[in-house]
Design an enzyme around this catalytic site. Structure first.
Site, PDB file in Angstrom:
ATOM      1  N   SER A 197      25.646  39.095  -1.963  1.00 19.73           N
ATOM      2  CA  SER A 197      24.644  38.100  -1.545  1.00 19.73           C
ATOM      3  C   SER A 197      24.501  36.919  -2.494  1.00 19.73           C
ATOM      4  O   SER A 197      23.687  36.028  -2.226  1.00 19.73           O
ATOM      5  CB  SER A 197      23.282  38.782  -1.362  1.00 19.73           C
ATOM      6  OG  SER A 197      23.250  39.507  -0.164  1.00 19.73           O
ATOM      7  N   LYS A 247      24.656  33.652  -0.774  1.00 20.73           N
ATOM      8  CA  LYS A 247      23.519  32.961  -0.176  1.00 20.73           C
ATOM      9  C   LYS A 247      23.127  31.701  -0.946  1.00 20.73           C
ATOM     10  O   LYS A 247      22.426  30.838  -0.407  1.00 20.73           O
ATOM     11  CB  LYS A 247      22.330  33.898  -0.057  1.00 20.73           C
ATOM     12  CG  LYS A 247      22.517  35.013   0.978  1.00 20.73           C
ATOM     13  CD  LYS A 247      21.248  35.852   1.113  1.00 20.73           C
ATOM     14  CE  LYS A 247      21.353  36.897   2.209  1.00 20.73           C
ATOM     15  NZ  LYS A 247      22.155  38.071   1.812  1.00 20.73           N
ATOM     16  N   SER A 304      16.569  38.272   0.116  1.00 22.90           N
ATOM     17  CA  SER A 304      17.983  38.385   0.476  1.00 22.90           C
ATOM     18  C   SER A 304      18.168  38.829   1.926  1.00 22.90           C
ATOM     19  O   SER A 304      19.077  39.593   2.251  1.00 22.90           O
ATOM     20  CB  SER A 304      18.709  39.349  -0.476  1.00 22.90           C
ATOM     21  OG  SER A 304      20.089  39.080  -0.494  1.00 22.90           O
TER      22      SER A 304
END
Length: 237
Positions: free
Chosen positions: A23, A26, A79
């Site tokens: 993640s 992101k 997240s």
């Protein structure tokens, strides 16, 4: 891993080795959304595909209307993969086009060993980055005031536009609110990537940036490495 003090490398190990970034991906999604020319009150409507996102998620439903800044908060703090995908679809209509934009922006930033296959960091063939590239991405993201303000928050609450559904957010970066001086940036985990972390900490006008990929003891190791980096900055050899 890579450790930088005030933008200069201090320690590293295989910092240019391509690995799954989980993640931490992101941050690129957030950067592109932050750079988009949109109203702070822009609204995204959640698609059925977004509502079916797996992994960490808010639990958005098809048809939910969310303010883009709230989706950004959910993607960065909690997240949330459904929030992340909603941002990609809001920005470019579908995730595939958005991923093309991600790779173009990566090239513009000089992230030569980075290639994105999705917006949120799911394991996928060829989805990769490096500690060095992610350090550059983190600096670019933290230069955006909206991103910098979100990633230092311990928690938050967001809601649908009509206020009928509320979603509490807790920062999944365990150093925020617990490590003295930590002001960001992002954590992540997948089966392929293992535990990943980018943390930025600031003390007495000294900034330490740590990027860690597949750090099995990431929280303890990060605490120790940050302490050592601040000590080295205070007492250079």
């Amino acid at each position: 891993y890579l450790v930088e003090v005030d933008g200069k490398p201090l320690w590293s190990r295989e910092a240019d080795a391509p690995r799954a970034p989980a993640s931490l991906t992101k941050l690129m999604t957030a950067l592109l959304v932050s750079e988009a020319d949109g109203s702070p009150q822009a609204v995204a409507t959640v698609s059925a595909r977004t509502a079916s996102a797996t992994g960490s998620r808010l639990g958005l439903k098809a048809g939910d209307r969310m303010r883009v800044p709230d989706l950004l908060a959910a993607a960065l703090i909690a997240s949330a993969n459904d929030a992340c995908r909603a941002l990609a679809e809001w920005r470019d209509g579908d995730e595939e086009r958005f991923v093309g934009r991600m790779n173009a922006r990566a090239a513009a930033l000089g992230l030569v060993r980075t290639r994105f296959r999705n917006a949120c960091g799911h394991d996928a063939p060829g989805h990769r980055s490096t500690a060095s590239d992610l350090a550059t991405l983190a600096r670019a993201a933290m230069a955006r005031p909206d991103i910098a303000a979100l990633v230092r928050r311990v928690d938050a609450v967001v809601s649908t536009v009509d206020g009928r559904r509320r979603f509490p957010l807790s920062n999944r970066n365990a150093l925020i609110g617990r490590y003295d001086g930590a002001i960001g940036v992002k954590s992540g985990f997948t089966a392929l990537a293992g535990p990943c972390l980018i943390v930025l900490a600031e003390r007495h006008d000294v900034q330490v940036l740590l990027v860690m990929l597949n750090g099995r003891e990431r929280w303890w190791d990060a605490h120790r490495m940050l302490d050592r980096a601040f000590e080295r900055a205070a007492h250079p050899r």
